[in-house]
Design a protein around this motif. Structure first.
Motif, PDB file in Angstrom:
ATOM      1  N   ARG A  45      38.825  38.804  35.604  1.00  0.00           N
ATOM      2  CA  ARG A  45      38.960  37.459  35.043  1.00  0.00           C
ATOM      3  C   ARG A  45      39.739  37.460  33.734  1.00  0.00           C
ATOM      4  NH1 ARG A  45      35.622  33.746  37.904  1.00  0.00           N
ATOM      5  NH2 ARG A  45      36.603  32.265  36.476  1.00  0.00           N
ATOM      6  N   HIS A  46      39.798  38.617  33.080  1.00  0.00           N
ATOM      7  CA  HIS A  46      40.513  38.716  31.802  1.00  0.00           C
ATOM      8  C   HIS A  46      41.382  39.972  31.840  1.00  0.00           C
ATOM      9  CE1 HIS A  46      40.332  38.088  27.158  1.00  0.00           C
ATOM     10  NE2 HIS A  46      41.474  37.734  27.687  1.00  0.00           N
ATOM     11  N   ILE A  47      42.695  39.757  31.846  1.00  0.00           N
ATOM     12  CA  ILE A  47      43.662  40.842  32.041  1.00  0.00           C
ATOM     13  C   ILE A  47      44.545  40.975  30.806  1.00  0.00           C
ATOM     14  CG2 ILE A  47      45.617  41.637  33.444  1.00  0.00           C
ATOM     15  CD1 ILE A  47      44.435  40.062  35.793  1.00  0.00           C
ATOM     16  N   LEU A  48      44.765  42.206  30.380  1.00  0.00           N
ATOM     17  CA  LEU A  48      45.752  42.489  29.330  1.00  0.00           C
ATOM     18  C   LEU A  48      46.997  43.047  30.003  1.00  0.00           C
ATOM     19  CD1 LEU A  48      46.397  42.651  26.258  1.00  0.00           C
ATOM     20  CD2 LEU A  48      45.686  45.049  26.383  1.00  0.00           C
ATOM     21  N   PHE A  49      48.125  42.398  29.758  1.00  0.00           N
ATOM     22  CA  PHE A  49      49.404  42.803  30.344  1.00  0.00           C
ATOM     23  C   PHE A  49      50.314  43.260  29.218  1.00  0.00           C
ATOM     24  CE2 PHE A  49      53.746  41.733  31.824  1.00  0.00           C
ATOM     25  CZ  PHE A  49      53.769  42.440  33.017  1.00  0.00           C
ATOM     26  N   VAL A  50      50.781  44.500  29.285  1.00  0.00           N
ATOM     27  CA  VAL A  50      51.637  45.072  28.246  1.00  0.00           C
ATOM     28  C   VAL A  50      53.059  45.137  28.781  1.00  0.00           C
ATOM     29  CG1 VAL A  50      52.011  46.990  26.659  1.00  0.00           C
ATOM     30  CG2 VAL A  50      49.673  46.426  27.414  1.00  0.00           C
ATOM     31  N   GLN A  75      42.268  32.902  39.210  1.00  0.00           N
ATOM     32  CA  GLN A  75      41.281  32.474  38.212  1.00  0.00           C
ATOM     33  C   GLN A  75      41.374  33.266  36.914  1.00  0.00           C
ATOM     34  OE1 GLN A  75      39.578  29.753  38.945  1.00  0.00           O
ATOM     35  NE2 GLN A  75      40.643  29.828  40.925  1.00  0.00           N
ATOM     36  N   ALA A  76      42.212  34.286  36.889  1.00  0.00           N
ATOM     37  CA  ALA A  76      42.271  35.170  35.724  1.00  0.00           C
ATOM     38  C   ALA A  76      43.044  34.527  34.576  1.00  0.00           C
ATOM     39  CB  ALA A  76      42.913  36.502  36.104  1.00  0.00           C
ATOM     40  N   ARG A  77      42.700  34.945  33.379  1.00  0.00           N
ATOM     41  CA  ARG A  77      43.447  34.589  32.170  1.00  0.00           C
ATOM     42  C   ARG A  77      44.045  35.872  31.602  1.00  0.00           C
ATOM     43  NH1 ARG A  77      44.833  29.631  31.848  1.00  0.00           N
ATOM     44  NH2 ARG A  77      45.043  29.864  29.580  1.00  0.00           N
ATOM     45  N   PHE A  78      45.177  35.723  30.933  1.00  0.00           N
ATOM     46  CA  PHE A  78      45.962  36.879  30.501  1.00  0.00           C
ATOM     47  C   PHE A  78      46.196  36.855  28.997  1.00  0.00           C
ATOM     48  CE2 PHE A  78      46.826  36.432  34.923  1.00  0.00           C
ATOM     49  CZ  PHE A  78      47.258  37.648  35.416  1.00  0.00           C
TER      50      PHE A  78
END
Length: 303
Positions: A5-10, A34-37
């Motif tokens: 549900r909570h993603i860190l994108f580098v 449904q995820a937030r980034f």
């Protein structure tokens, strides 16, 4: 593991490199609606992600920061616990943060493999082996409004966008060649639009003086998303190996990139309507205008 549900994108720093990470971001968005980034980005290219529709926060990373600032940056990110980190920079940052799962860019790969494919391999454990989607940009309506005002004085709708600059001289097709190309193709276009940084303005002025077609010089005047909005309205784009070609291809505009030094198999703009030419001996001064014009004409006449 449940869907994140909570993603860190580098992502990466340079404009073209950052655009080439967007297929991964778009695929993650489609897989986990449904995820937030949160997105770790560089100040040079962060604007590309400001209007991503599932964005919580952009965190700027300065790779030249002092150690004290780097530690503060890591502490800032450690305040959150992520379900998933997808790190396409691979400088070890992901291992310093709190996360249930971490995925990184695959380092060992054939030299001819395109960067988009290489990036996409990082998320194969989630999505399996599938073809990467096109690059994608998220352009705010306000950018389209500004661009419409800039372009309203141009005649017709057949506009050739040119990007005659690049980040170093060896990547630049001579200004006289760009001018000759525009004149050669004058019957196919109603006007020429120039894009680039303020550093390209003098080169563009030299080209404009020789052209019979109406011209609009936007060098140094547009941000990244405005440039993308201009390119989206263009009939075609021709430019050097630079970020502009990646922007053009990402918005679906027929794109022709001229390469001198470089690795076009790995770094050409990603898209079904993107083509490239390699200069003889990697010397752009030897790339014939007629050959570029022929390739541009074929691109325009290919559905």
């Amino acid at each position: 593991m449940p869907d994140p549900r909570h993603i860190l994108f580098v992502t990466l720093s340079n404009i073209g490199d950052a655009v080439m990470t967007t297929p991964v971001l778009a695929a993650l968005r489609a897989r986990y609606p449904q995820a937030r980034f949160d997105i770790v980005a560089d100040a040079r290219s962060a604007a590309l992600f400001e209007h991503f529709d599932a964005l919580d926060e952009i965190i700027l990373k300065n790779k030249n920061a002092r150690w004290r600032d780097k530690l503060a940056f890591v502490r800032q990110l450690r305040r959150k616990r992520y379900d998933l980190i997808v790190d396409l920079r691979t400088d070890g940052l992901g291992w310093l943060l709190r996360a249930r799962r971490r995925l990184h860019k695959v380092k060992h790969h054939p030299p001819e493999r395109h960067s988009v494919v290489r990036h996409f391999m990082a998320i194969e454990p989630l999505l399996g082996h599938i073809q990467p989607p096109p690059a994608e940009l998220w352009i705010a309506p306000a950018a389209h409004v500004r661009v419409a005002a800039w372009l309203q004085g141009l005649p017709g709708k057949r506009w050739l966008a040119l990007g005659p600059g690049a980040n170093w001289e060896g990547k630049i097709w001579p200004a006289a060649h760009f001018a000759e190309l525009a004149q050669h193709c004058a019957g196919q276009f109603d006007a020429v639009i120039f894009l680039g940084s303020a550093a390209d303005s003098a080169r563009v002025a030299d080209i404009v003086r020789t052209l019979s077609l109406p011209c609009l010089d936007l060098t140094g005047k547009s941000g990244l998303l405005e440039a993308a909005a201009v390119l989206q309205r263009a009939t075609a784009f021709v430019g050097n190996d630079s970020g502009l070609g990646h922007l053009a291809s990402a918005v679906g505009t027929p794109t022709l990139t001229v390469f001198g030094p470089g690795e076009p198999l790995r770094y050409h703009p990603w898209g079904t309507r993107a083509r490239w030419l390699i200069a003889p001996g990697n010397d752009l001064a030897r790339l014939d205008v007629a050959k570029v014009a022929e390739q541009l004409n074929d691109l325009l006449n290919t559905p």
